[in-house]
Write an enzyme that holds these catalytic residues in place. Structure first.
Site, PDB file in Angstrom:
ATOM      1  N   GLY A 119       5.393   4.332   1.926  1.00 20.69           N
ATOM      2  CA  GLY A 119       6.429   3.366   1.575  1.00 20.69           C
ATOM      3  C   GLY A 119       6.930   3.547   0.161  1.00 20.69           C
ATOM      4  N   ARG A 120       6.151   4.239  -0.642  1.00 21.41           N
ATOM      5  CA  ARG A 120       6.591   4.444  -2.027  1.00 21.41           C
ATOM      6  C   ARG A 120       6.125   5.788  -2.566  1.00 21.41           C
ATOM      7  NH1 ARG A 120       2.702   1.010  -5.992  1.00 21.41           N
ATOM      8  NH2 ARG A 120       0.790   1.112  -4.782  1.00 21.41           N
ATOM      9  N   ASP A 279      -6.098   3.865   6.532  1.00 23.36           N
ATOM     10  CA  ASP A 279      -5.051   4.693   5.921  1.00 23.36           C
ATOM     11  C   ASP A 279      -5.481   5.204   4.557  1.00 23.36           C
ATOM     12  OD1 ASP A 279      -4.760   1.787   5.598  1.00 23.36           O
ATOM     13  OD2 ASP A 279      -3.245   2.300   4.115  1.00 23.36           O
TER      14      ASP A 279
END
Ligand code: AMP
Ligand code: MG
Length: 514
Positions: A119-120, A279
């Site tokens: 996401g980043r 994750d």
């Protein structure tokens, strides 16, 4: 793709396909710096990632650069001394040969499966070193991606400096970890309950393939992609299993073994990862994602530092159990490719998983024997270790300081352990040492090589990060970085890092919203 039989990967399924082969002709090298990018992950099918460029930032500024890591990767540190370096390490400019992507993955976060993805973080590609190693080069905080959900794709300076510091400390402690090549300020602000300076971390990793990457394809029921991913991971990390007819099982066992060894290392130095979601568990066996992590001061098996871990799910003593839980999720994801018969897959997975606690125990005991200077093995060694840990817990002894200052036949005992229980333990330990042939000098040498003298002390780290991120004063951080480069050596180290925190120092809390 053909159906796989008996856990084997179909012969020539991937190697012959140009998309999947790992070693493509290298794109033009960035000769000046020494970059040699090859992008095997970007060549995997579209479901694995999304192509996305970093979002340019307003005013790039290089804050930290890791010259020794650069050199060890065949890069010339001198090439990163100009203003272009900051532009590259924020993603405003691209190194030659990169193929930027955000990786798709899922993950069990505090027990719940979620669709995630970078996401980043943006993976620039894989750098090939002159010695033939392959490292992911990733910009963390490089802007939004299709996987950003409600996040801004950015990172704050303090947490990126924290990751740089702790990951480099872990490396010097001899613990597998991702590493940090640079932190660059963006000249922009990020909002995390308050306005903070933005930054990008350049992370170097053996790979970013996680348990969650397998869970992603298992969750969407894409068995072909699972095979491609398993094959890619095996070629990359466990090439000796490449031609095995039980390659998926080999992968499961290798990952279990590396995790068992990794968690034992964490226990050896008193490290609490803090957010062992699936994750954040890497196939490579490297420690990854330094969010709410910390080292324990006073020994407390229930130590938790993360402000959101209310149940103590990721507490110090829980880490091997959580690793086993995560590995069970990994085995589940692999079920479709372990064996063509579902019942056999399940039986094979369960048999493998059952070995984890023994694997961990073996690594843990080996590490703890080294901490106590034991070269030989006796059946009561685990109980000898546990008796000491109980005494340390009761007396709130500092974990690092106690082990580092244990001395056979010592006249001065660590001050925290002057109670009766410790005296009797010390007697037991001294007798145990006398039953092995090694000299006291050898014992002390072994102990000093496994008991760090300096660790990243929470209160010192927080003070240094505050100075760096609010006053632009990097001196305290650089002092700690220098000390942590030689963690098994007292000589010349600042006293504040050698000693437990002064009485009354508040317990550190770390935050996930990084
Ligand atoms: P982490 O807690 O750092 O392991 O991140 C968990 C997930 O949240 C990953 O998918 C990250 O990419 C995502 N994430 C964390 N922070 C941000 C952010 N500021 N913007 C977008 N995604 C984020
Ligand atoms: Mg993560």
């Amino acid at each position: 793709m053909k159906q796989c039989s008996l856990g084997a990967f179909p012969p020539n399924s991937l190697t012959s396909h140009p998309l999947y082969s790992m070693n493509q002709p290298i794109k033009p090298a960035d000769l000046e710096a020494g970059w040699r990018f090859d992008n095997s992950y970007a060549r995997l099918p579209g479901a694995f990632h999304t192509r996305v460029n970093p979002t340019p930032v307003g005013s790039p500024r290089l804050v930290l650069f890791n010259g020794s890591l650069a050199r060890s990767m065949g890069l010339d540190p001198a090439a990163f001394s100009g203003p272009d370096a900051a532009a590259h390490f924020t993603g405003n400019q691209m190194f030659a040969g990169v193929d930027p992507i955000a990786q798709a993955y899922a993950g069990h976060q505090f027990g719940n499966l979620t669709r995630l993805g970078d996401g980043r973080a943006i993976l620039l590609g894989e750098h090939l070193t002159p010695s033939g190693d392959r490292f992911d080069i990733q910009l963390k905080g490089a802007g939004p991606t299709p996987y950003s959900r409600r996040g801004d794709g950015r990172a704050a300076l303090g947490p990126m400096l924290r990751e740089y510091l702790i990951s480099e400390a872990m490396h010097a402690l001899g613990i597998p970890t991702t590493r940090s090549l640079a932190v660059a300020g963006t000249g922009e602000t990020v909002f995390r309950e308050e306005l903070l300076h933005g930054a990008v971390l350049t992370r170097v990793a053996a790979s970013h393939i996680r348990v969650g990457t397998f869970e992603y394809f298992a969750a969407i029921g894409d068995t072909d992609a699972l095979r491609v991913l398993a094959d890619h991971t095996i070629r990359r990390h466990f090439p000796h299993h490449t031609d095995s007819d039980q390659a998926a099982l080999g992968l499961l066992e290798e990952v279990m073994e590396r995790q068992a060894s990794l968690i034992a290392h964490w226990m050896r130095v008193g490290f609490v990862h803090g957010v062992m979601n699936t994750d954040n568990m890497a196939m490579s066996g490297e420690t990854i994602d330094y969010g709410p992590c910390a080292f324990i001061d006073a020994y407390d098996p229930a130590a938790v530092f993360s402000s959101i871990d209310h149940q103590g799910r990721y507490a110090f003593r829980q880490q091997s159990r959580i690793a086993a839980w995560n590995l069970a999720r990994f085995a589940e994801a692999l079920l479709p490719i372990l064996h063509k018969e579902p019942e056999t897959s399940l039986a094979v997975a369960n048999a493998a998983l059952e070995s984890f606690q023994d694997r961990f125990r073996r690594h843990w005991l080996a590490a703890m024997r080294c901490k106590l200077g034991l070269f030989t093995a006796e059946p009561d060694d685990a109980s000898l270790v546990e008796e000491l840990l109980r005494a340390m817990h009761r007396t709130q002894a500092d974990y690092t300081h106690t082990f580092r200052n244990l001395r056979p036949h010592a006249t001065v005992e660590p001050r925290h352990l002057s109670d009766a229980a410790f005296t009797s333990w010390h007697q037991r330990w001294t007798e145990r040492l006398s039953r092995q042939p090694q000299s006291i000098e050898e014992v002390v040498r072994l102990m000093n090589a496994h008991n760090p003298a300096v660790i990243p002390r929470n209160h010192e780290v927080e003070a240094a990060l505050t100075a760096a991120s609010t006053r632009n004063d990097l001196a305290p951080l650089k002092l700690i970085l220098a000390a942590l480069a030689n963690p098994y050596n007292e000589a010349g180290q600042p006293g504040a890092l050698l000693n437990p925190p002064p009485p009354g120092t508040p317990t550190c809390r770390t935050f996930c919203g990084t």
